[in-house]
Design an enzyme around this catalytic site. Structure first.
Site, short mmCIF file in Angstrom:
data_model
loop_
_atom_site.label_atom_id
_atom_site.label_comp_id
_atom_site.label_asym_id
_atom_site.label_seq_id
_atom_site.Cartn_x
_atom_site.Cartn_y
_atom_site.Cartn_z
N SER A 1 0.78 -1.36 -0.04
CA SER A 1 0.11 0.09 -0.01
C SER A 1 0.89 1.11 0.05
O SER A 1 0.20 2.41 -0.57
CB SER A 1 -1.00 -0.12 1.18
OG SER A 1 -0.32 0.21 2.47
N LYS B 1 -0.26 4.60 6.59
CA LYS B 1 -0.68 5.33 5.51
C LYS B 1 -0.20 6.82 5.71
O LYS B 1 0.26 7.39 6.54
CB LYS B 1 -2.23 5.30 5.71
CG LYS B 1 -2.93 4.04 5.81
CD LYS B 1 -2.77 3.15 4.25
CE LYS B 1 -3.27 2.07 4.66
NZ LYS B 1 -2.76 1.10 3.68
#
Length: 173
Positions: free
Chosen positions: A40, A84
């Site tokens: 990710s 993230k």
């Protein structure tokens, strides 16, 4: 003689307990060095063998800004953590999925941030589970070591041990 042995055992035990308490406090409130896995955050972080340096000064969203890479508790599974990038701050209007043709927008609620992976096509993030409560933020990533790289060879992108700083790459256009 037995009192002497008891004294040494007691002293050693209390020293170990103090060291463990110091380590726990440091890991919780000051600094953490932890492994990240998954695609990710490519290209910022590798899919495997990447370890991040996390500043705990930014717990609960303190001192976090748009573009910072953070480590947080996954809102849908409190036993897992996520890494993230913050792409929306409280009050910001965010396009839910910039890779989609749909133009759905959401306003980030107070006390929350919008987070996405740098590799949008391989990231479960706010597009999947909505805005992240700032209370789930455990720290800000300040650097990383990519152990896929040569340990003793410096390059343009990596220092020794695959070290590199993780920067805030948000550009306000």
């Amino acid at each position: 003689m037995s009192a002497s042995i008891f004294s040494r055992v007691f002293t050693s035990t209390t020293t170990i307990i103090r060291a463990l308490c110091t380590l726990h406090i440091s890991h919780t409130y000051i600094y953490e060095f932890t492994e990240t896995k998954g695609e990710s955050m490519i290209p910022t972080l590798s899919a495997s063998n990447d370890y991040v340096h996390v500043s705990k000064r930014c717990r609960d969203g303190d001192h976090c800004e748009m573009g910072d890479v953070i480590v947080a508790v996954k809102p849908t599974d409190p036993n897992h953590r996520i890494c993230k990038r913050i792409t929306g701050m409280p009050g910001d209007f965010i396009r839910i999925d910039p890779s989609s043709d749909e133009c759905d927008y959401i306003q980030v609620p107070k006390g929350h941030v919008w987070i996405t992976g740098d590799n949008l096509s391989h990231s479960l993030d706010s597009r999947s589970y909505n805005a992240l409560p700032m209370a789930l933020i455990k720290g800000k990533v300040i650097a990383a070591n990519d152990f896929n790289q040569s340990l003793w060879k410096k390059s343009e992108k990596y220092g020794y041990f695959g070290f590199r700083k993780i920067t805030n790459n948000y550009i306000n256009e």
